[in-house]
Enzyme design. Structure first.
Site, PDB file in Angstrom:
ATOM      1  N   HIS A 266      50.649  25.430  44.781  1.00 57.55           N
ATOM      2  CA  HIS A 266      51.989  25.572  45.135  1.00 57.55           C
ATOM      3  C   HIS A 266      53.087  25.558  44.126  1.00 57.55           C
ATOM      4  O   HIS A 266      54.135  26.136  44.322  1.00 57.55           O
ATOM      5  CB  HIS A 266      52.306  24.163  45.930  1.00 57.55           C
ATOM      6  CG  HIS A 266      51.532  23.548  47.064  1.00 57.55           C
ATOM      7  ND1 HIS A 266      50.926  22.469  47.265  1.00 57.55           N
ATOM      8  CD2 HIS A 266      51.055  24.346  48.338  1.00 57.55           C
ATOM      9  CE1 HIS A 266      50.397  22.380  48.477  1.00 57.55           C
ATOM     10  NE2 HIS A 266      50.386  23.566  49.020  1.00 57.55           N
TER      11      HIS A 266
ATOM     12  N   LYS B 170      47.866  18.164  61.448  1.00 57.33           N
ATOM     13  CA  LYS B 170      47.441  17.555  60.134  1.00 57.33           C
ATOM     14  C   LYS B 170      47.965  15.985  60.020  1.00 57.33           C
ATOM     15  O   LYS B 170      48.892  15.391  60.645  1.00 57.33           O
ATOM     16  CB  LYS B 170      47.910  18.133  59.034  1.00 57.33           C
ATOM     17  CG  LYS B 170      47.457  19.687  58.859  1.00 57.33           C
ATOM     18  CD  LYS B 170      48.104  20.270  57.498  1.00 57.33           C
ATOM     19  CE  LYS B 170      47.665  21.525  57.399  1.00 57.33           C
ATOM     20  NZ  LYS B 170      48.186  22.122  56.345  1.00 57.33           N
TER      21      LYS B 170
ATOM     22  N   ARG C  76      45.792  32.596  49.846  1.00 58.12           N
ATOM     23  CA  ARG C  76      44.566  32.266  48.974  1.00 58.12           C
ATOM     24  C   ARG C  76      43.307  33.276  49.306  1.00 58.12           C
ATOM     25  O   ARG C  76      42.465  33.824  48.345  1.00 58.12           O
ATOM     26  CB  ARG C  76      44.053  30.913  48.839  1.00 58.12           C
ATOM     27  CG  ARG C  76      45.066  29.847  48.552  1.00 58.12           C
ATOM     28  CD  ARG C  76      44.708  28.443  48.840  1.00 58.12           C
ATOM     29  NE  ARG C  76      44.660  28.305  50.396  1.00 58.12           N
ATOM     30  CZ  ARG C  76      44.092  27.164  50.786  1.00 58.12           C
ATOM     31  NH1 ARG C  76      43.836  26.123  50.105  1.00 58.12           N
ATOM     32  NH2 ARG C  76      44.056  27.375  52.153  1.00 58.12           N
TER      33      ARG C  76
END
Length: 166
Positions: free
Chosen positions: A23, A47, A96
């Site tokens: 991050h 989440k 990613r």
């Protein structure tokens, strides 16, 4: 017709639970590309977070302090509405893996439909961060693994204490 949103202001949104070096790399790179970068700390209803939104904002403020053009703000609701509300014209997303790409591509198309004035810019993760995720780091912390390669120093202690329930 000119776009009233600024392309010199970008917003990088996420849950950041916890913020990690991947991050921070995106924040550093985004801060070089734009005059102002706002890191938006949000709530994802899918989440369960380890840290409260206030704790995540505080940790991000601490690790992003060296970047003079970066500010951290909490938000609720849709990220694209948060971006619009700040007058920003760009939303930054880090990628990613290929599975990230599929998810983020779909999300960027939805955001473009919700607000055609906000563009999504993807920054590819550096190789050393391409396998790092907050959920994996929470697991490593809970099981006593070495987090030194993945987390900024101010985040290690709080993560280990929280993950181990102390």
């Amino acid at each position: 017709m000119s776009n009233p949103l600024s392309s010199r202001v970008a917003v990088y949104t996420g849950t950041f639970d916890p913020v990690h070096l991947g991050h921070l790399d995106i924040i550093a790179r985004g801060s070089r590309l734009y005059d102002r970068l706002v890191v938006g700390v949000g709530i994802n209803p899918e989440k369960t977070t380890l840290f409260s939104i206030e704790e995540r904002v505080r940790l991000l403020e601490e690790v992003a302090a060296p970047f003079g053009n970066v500010e951290v703000k909490a938000f609720t609701g849709l990220a694209v509405q948060f971006v619009r509300g700040l007058g920003a014209g760009v939303m930054i997303r880090g990628l990613r893996t290929l599975s990230d790409m599929e998810y983020e591509f779909t999300m960027s198309l939805m955001n473009l439909n919700l607000d055609p004035g906000v563009e999504t810019v993807f920054l590819m993760a550096k190789e050393e961060f391409s396998h790092v995720s907050s959920s994996l780091l929470r697991q490593i912390a809970a099981l006593g693994g070495d987090l030194s390669k993945f987390l900024p120093d101010p985040v290690k202690g709080p993560l280990v204490r929280r993950a181990r329930g102390s």
